[in-house]
Design a protein around this motif. Structure first.
Motif, mmCIF file in Angstrom:
data_model
loop_
_atom_site.group_PDB
_atom_site.id
_atom_site.type_symbol
_atom_site.label_atom_id
_atom_site.label_comp_id
_atom_site.label_asym_id
_atom_site.label_seq_id
_atom_site.Cartn_x
_atom_site.Cartn_y
_atom_site.Cartn_z
ATOM 1 N N UNK A 1 38.585 41.644 35.834
ATOM 2 C CA UNK A 1 37.837 40.447 35.437
ATOM 3 C C UNK A 1 36.386 40.788 35.123
ATOM 4 N N UNK A 2 35.750 41.518 36.013
ATOM 5 C CA UNK A 2 34.347 41.879 35.814
ATOM 6 C C UNK A 2 34.178 42.811 34.616
ATOM 7 N N UNK A 3 35.178 43.650 34.374
ATOM 8 C CA UNK A 3 35.123 44.530 33.211
ATOM 9 C C UNK A 3 35.069 43.742 31.921
ATOM 10 N N UNK A 4 35.874 42.671 31.841
ATOM 11 C CA UNK A 4 35.851 41.815 30.662
ATOM 12 C C UNK A 4 34.588 40.981 30.586
ATOM 13 N N UNK A 5 34.166 40.437 31.725
ATOM 14 C CA UNK A 5 32.984 39.573 31.754
ATOM 15 C C UNK A 5 31.725 40.336 31.365
ATOM 16 N N UNK A 6 31.533 41.500 31.972
ATOM 17 C CA UNK A 6 30.314 42.269 31.715
ATOM 18 C C UNK A 6 30.322 42.922 30.339
ATOM 19 N N UNK A 7 31.502 43.084 29.723
ATOM 20 C CA UNK A 7 31.553 43.664 28.376
ATOM 21 C C UNK A 7 30.736 42.838 27.405
ATOM 22 N N UNK A 8 30.711 41.528 27.625
ATOM 23 C CA UNK A 8 29.961 40.654 26.735
ATOM 24 C C UNK A 8 28.458 40.870 26.858
ATOM 25 N N UNK A 9 28.008 41.305 28.022
ATOM 26 C CA UNK A 9 26.574 41.457 28.279
ATOM 27 C C UNK A 9 26.142 42.923 28.289
ATOM 28 N N UNK A 10 26.908 43.760 27.624
ATOM 29 C CA UNK A 10 26.608 45.197 27.588
ATOM 30 C C UNK A 10 26.617 45.682 26.149
ATOM 31 N N UNK A 11 26.539 46.988 25.966
ATOM 32 C CA UNK A 11 26.572 47.575 24.628
ATOM 33 C C UNK A 11 27.850 47.200 23.888
ATOM 34 N N UNK A 12 28.926 46.892 24.647
ATOM 35 C CA UNK A 12 30.195 46.531 24.018
ATOM 36 C C UNK A 12 30.129 45.174 23.342
ATOM 37 N N UNK A 13 29.044 44.441 23.589
ATOM 38 C CA UNK A 13 28.858 43.142 22.940
ATOM 39 C C UNK A 13 28.936 43.269 21.420
ATOM 40 N N UNK A 14 28.445 44.377 20.896
ATOM 41 C CA UNK A 14 28.418 44.536 19.444
ATOM 42 C C UNK A 14 29.826 44.629 18.861
ATOM 43 N N UNK A 15 30.755 45.174 19.630
ATOM 44 C CA UNK A 15 32.135 45.220 19.160
ATOM 45 C C UNK A 15 32.767 43.827 19.204
ATOM 46 N N UNK A 16 32.361 43.038 20.202
ATOM 47 C CA UNK A 16 32.889 41.685 20.337
ATOM 48 C C UNK A 16 32.394 40.796 19.201
ATOM 49 N N UNK A 17 31.352 41.237 18.493
ATOM 50 C CA UNK A 17 30.857 40.493 17.333
ATOM 51 C C UNK A 17 31.916 40.346 16.247
ATOM 52 N N UNK A 18 33.018 41.070 16.378
ATOM 53 C CA UNK A 18 34.120 40.905 15.421
ATOM 54 C C UNK A 18 34.619 39.473 15.383
ATOM 55 N N UNK A 19 34.589 38.795 16.533
ATOM 56 C CA UNK A 19 35.096 37.417 16.536
ATOM 57 C C UNK A 19 34.186 36.430 17.260
ATOM 58 N N UNK A 20 33.259 36.904 18.108
ATOM 59 C CA UNK A 20 32.437 35.974 18.888
ATOM 60 C C UNK A 20 31.589 35.031 18.026
#
Length: 238
Positions: free
Chosen positions: A9-28
């Motif tokens: 859960x924390x891995x998914x939650x913190x992904x949004x607030x980390x460097x991985x946020x830029x990858x989530x820009x695909x759909x966020x």
């Protein structure tokens, strides 16, 4: 390496607030376009009424995303293999669905008053809920996730028939964590938009902007241009 449900859960939650946020820009941005577009288009006199109105579509979008994300990620299951094999067609269908939602949001696709489907009334709120759920599935079909450390571990479980059940549960919690971050940020910004008088006075402009984002995503999904969008994001921000 062993991880538990909280780690997932924390891995998914913190992904949004980390460097991985830029990858989530695909759909966020497109998820936010839907949530904020609804907040602007269907805004009520009070902020709590507005938040209540958009909560169900926002949550149903994330539920659809979680279901699609898990089905595609649990690759050891037969159904997942089938979906991955036909992912090109699924993305085209997703593009059409996203386009329809965008047209509803911008007002080019309207729902006649008094229409009933299966004997039940069908109105804009129903369309937003159903559209949101299908939109979430579409996001999952289009999303090509960057493999975070936590997700890498989870996918080793979901790729093995012996551990796929355990891995699927972990993947569900990972997706719930990511969805929770998206939901909280989406609701917070929607509340801020409510208090900005300039936004309320130019609501039509923002409706067009948010709907246009969905229509752009629809075109990219249908034409398979999302891969270039992802490549641009990764080159530009990482």
């Amino acid at each position: 390496m062993k991880i538990n449900l909280l780690d997932a859960f924390l891995g998914g939650f913190t992904a949004f607030f980390s460097i991985w946020f830029f990858c989530i820009l695909q759909f966020s941005p497109f998820y936010f376009a839907y949530v904020w577009g609804l907040a602007v288009k269907e805004g009520k006199e009070e902020i709590l009424s507005t938040i209540r109105y958009i909560t169900a579509p926002a949550l149903l979008t994330l539920l659809g995303f979680t279901i699609g994300f898990v089905l595609l990620g649990a690759s050891a299951y037969t159904i997942s293999g089938f979906l991955i094999t036909h992912l090109g067609l699924i993305r085209q269908i997703a593009g059409v669905e996203i386009g329809l939602v965008g047209l509803i949001l911008i007002g080019l696709l309207t729902i006649p008053d008094g229409i009933r489907i299966g004997g039940l009334p069908f109105n804009y709120k129903t369309a937003y809920n159903i559209g949101g759920f299908l939109l979430g599935i579409s996001f999952a079909a289009i999303y090509m996730p960057c493999i975070t450390p936590t997700l890498a571990i989870i996918l080793t479980y979901t790729g093995d028939v012996k551990t796929v059940d355990e891995g699927t549960v972990l993947l569900i919690f990972y997706s719930i964590g990511l969805s929770s971050a998206l939901f909280l940020v989406g609701m917070a910004v929607a509340a801020i938009l409510f208090y900005i008088e300039w936004v309320r006075n130019h609501k039509v402009v923002f409706e067009i902007i948010f709907a246009a984002l969905l229509l752009i995503m629809a075109i990219m999904a249908y034409t398979d241009l999302m891969i270039y969008y992802k490549g641009f994001i990764l080159r530009r921000f990482t």
